[in-house]
Design a protein around this motif. Sequence first.
Motif, PDB file in Angstrom:
ATOM      1  N   THR A 524     -20.464  16.405  35.558  1.00 57.67           N
ATOM      2  CA  THR A 524     -20.163  17.676  34.905  1.00 57.67           C
ATOM      3  C   THR A 524     -21.149  17.897  33.775  1.00 57.67           C
ATOM      4  N   THR A 525     -21.085  19.046  33.168  1.00 52.93           N
ATOM      5  CA  THR A 525     -21.951  19.385  32.043  1.00 52.93           C
ATOM      6  C   THR A 525     -21.088  19.890  30.904  1.00 52.93           C
ATOM      7  N   TYR A 527     -21.129  21.410  26.992  1.00 49.49           N
ATOM      8  CA  TYR A 527     -21.961  22.095  26.006  1.00 49.49           C
ATOM      9  C   TYR A 527     -21.276  22.058  24.643  1.00 49.49           C
ATOM     10  N   VAL A 544     -26.292  19.365  24.904  1.00 51.99           N
ATOM     11  CA  VAL A 544     -25.886  19.394  26.299  1.00 51.99           C
ATOM     12  C   VAL A 544     -25.737  17.956  26.780  1.00 51.99           C
ATOM     13  N   ARG A 546     -24.564  15.491  30.044  1.00 51.17           N
ATOM     14  CA  ARG A 546     -24.343  15.459  31.499  1.00 51.17           C
ATOM     15  C   ARG A 546     -23.913  14.062  31.917  1.00 51.17           C
ATOM     16  N   ASN A 604     -28.620  13.396  27.643  1.00 49.24           N
ATOM     17  CA  ASN A 604     -28.404  14.285  26.502  1.00 49.24           C
ATOM     18  C   ASN A 604     -29.645  15.135  26.247  1.00 49.24           C
TER      19      ASN A 604
END
Length: 883
Positions: A524-525, A527, A544, A546, A604
């Motif tokens: 997933t990502t 923010y 960000v 991940r 990151n």
Amino acid sequence: MLLATNQISVAQVLDSIQSAKPTETVIDSLLSPDLTPAIIQDSTKTKNQTLVDIVKSYAKDYKRMDRRNNLMILYNEAKIEYEDMVITAGHIIMNTEKNEVTAKGIKDSTGYTQKPVFKQGSDEVEPDSLRYNFDTGRAIIYNSRTEQGGFKVKGQISKRENDSVFYVKNAKFTTADDIDDADYYFKASKVKFVPGKKIVTGLVQMHIVDIPTPLALPFGYFPMSDKASSGFVLPSFGDNRQRGFFLMNGGYYFAISDYADLSVLGDYYTNGSWATRIDSDYRVRYKYNGTVSFRYENLLLEERGFPDFSQQTIFNLRWSHQQDPKANPSSRLSASVNLGSSNFYQQSVNQANQANFMNNTLNSSVSWNKTFETGPGMNLNISATHNQNTNTEQINMTLPTLQFSVNRMFPFAPQSGPKRGALHNINLQYNLRGENRIQTTDEEFMRPEMFNNLNSGMRHSIPINTNFKVLKHFSVALNANYDETWVMRTFEQRFDPNQQQVVRDTVNGFDSYRTYNMSASVGTTVYGMFDFGDDKKFKAIRHVVRPTVGYSINPGFDQFYDQFTREGLGATPDQIVEYSRFEGTLFGAPNRNFASNLNFGITNDIEAKVNKRDSTLTGDDRFKKVKLLNNFGVSTSYNFAADSLNFTPVALRGNIPIVTDKFDINLIAALDPYALDSNNRRINEWNIDNGGSLFRLTNANISFGYALSDKTFQKKDDDDDEEEDEDDLLRNENFRSGGRKDDLFGDGQMMNDPRSQQDQEPKDDENEYYNYKIPWSLNLAYTMTYTNTARQNQISSHSIMFSGNVELAPNWKVGISSGYDMVNRGFTFTQLRFNRDLGSFNFSLNWTPIGPRENWFFFIGMKANMLRDVKYDRRREPDRQVR
């Protein structure tokens, strides 16, 4: 030709003259040139004339007809046109009886202006005055100036015999821009000049800045042509302290066609050493282009019969081929070949390519790719590769490699609309790879023995994948792969009690094995946004993240493994050894041990929106995005099936941008959670439980490269395009030979070859010499490696390399390439470069002052192509040892 035979009255002639425009007079060849108001010839008499076209005349101030003397006088910006010939001058007098034109300039308070210009076709002459006869085509020209084939020619008196031959008295010719103020010229009392073909002279002498030199010849021949022409290439001469006197780079140049050429050059030394060099360039516009180069050298040291006499032969082959993508979009052939003797760049006497001397690998690749648009789409690639280690002299080749693939197919996708869910996204491919791999050495290369260890095989792969979303934010990917491997020989192993060693028997014939594996991953990502306000230096920072988690299964295929008993000696017990008959085959043996891995990873990215502090901007234009951390990742895995050491070392990687798109710091590191025993081997015990820290730093590397120039600090609108196109790369000697594109490891060039000298363009505007901004460039490369896998705790390599160039003046360029090894505490390869543009000459000095390749090379010579053999060069070769 139609002759004037009908009657013409004086009134008709006057009417024709008066009806002409005041700025243009037309003399028709059908009219008799002898008609005047005082004498009217009998119309029954005819006179042969040679004018076959209309003669047109123009003048700005006036045109006057002198019928008594049969003259037509044109004044100020006068012009005569006849067929493809044009004469312009300030003052032109045309004799209609003799069909002759006299042209000269105008004398006024400013001097002698509007000098004549005689132009016929592409040939143009600029004299002080001239006389030209339309009937004979001959002319007398005074102080003529013309340019042909790159030569500018000036003659005191020139005689034009016809369209193709001129004779010139007291002539001088040069390739300099200004013949009246030339830095050099050749002077001859008699010259035969054939435009577009040649200049033949009597006694000719070279003058430099108007000073006669001892360089003189009883006669001279200077070829001229807009197209390349075949001819001899004069050699350079000199002496070598190990091989005696030499003639170098002499031979013949073949202008095969407009699309290809060929040069065959050779070297000879008085001790018997010799070398040959064959080069060819070819280009067909919108189709393909390339270069081919072959070197062969037979090198002798000292004289035969001496105790230190030695002999060796070396060679090198290079081929570069590029196809225009528009020539055939579905089929493409490309080649980049650099192969030969491993010690060629160390021992060759006809090149000083320092960058390639430091390169310890030679690589080659020739490939043909074909795309089939039918069905799901297919791709076929056939290639041959070559990799050569010049230190170990080991050579790895594939002859050839065949790859075939079928594009992805979605069997369950809907006929229209997007693909949704795991079922719609199921896709599969088919890949085929076959190879003939050869491992050999320099000694066996290009001999039948090199095929003794030919290894052949083929692998079929069918990957099946799908992906889908879970809870809207999580991406799930499922993968399965099936491989089938074919080989043409296997290896059986047994123990020979008599020899007390393991014996491998080669079994020729077809054999195969099949493997499969599966994996799944979810990611997933996330923010994160931190907003500080529009009035702050940093408006906002975005983070960000991940994270990914994956699981993979690799079954063990022990059915492809056998065993034998190794008998012990004395009290040594027997040992059971397991092996696979596929060990040593092209793709190796299948995995024997079952593996069940859980993989973890996280990356990151951090970037900021920075205020530009420009009050003239509004909205989002006030801010710019700046990356603070790029792709910083941490990853590891855990093997459930392993009996011990289940965790792999934690891998760290990242990139820290310092200057956007120009200066990045790259970081790589590995952290091991396990401890070491007294023999520095990993043991199944946590490092922290063994008295250490949570992780052991086993290795790390930090590196960066930075390129600076005078354009770095200019505005983007003023920047020139600094990208190097493909043609420039083809001409780059370092790059073509497998080295770097830049000059970080020095600049390379052929010895005594003026064609390798780079031309420097002079300034077009003299003001540029006064309003001069010094161009400069600087390249930096830094690397440091830390090693601690077995308690070394040392920096194994630590160095910085740099190269720079600066134009001290518009025609002066100085460069340096060097570096410092902080582990061995010494300077790396160092080269100093000096280049001076002397107008019509080039001067260069390359000097390597320290190290095993200590040498220098001095050159001064003409820039013009047809005078490249007018040069002087000296050099000191680097010391070479025959291996």
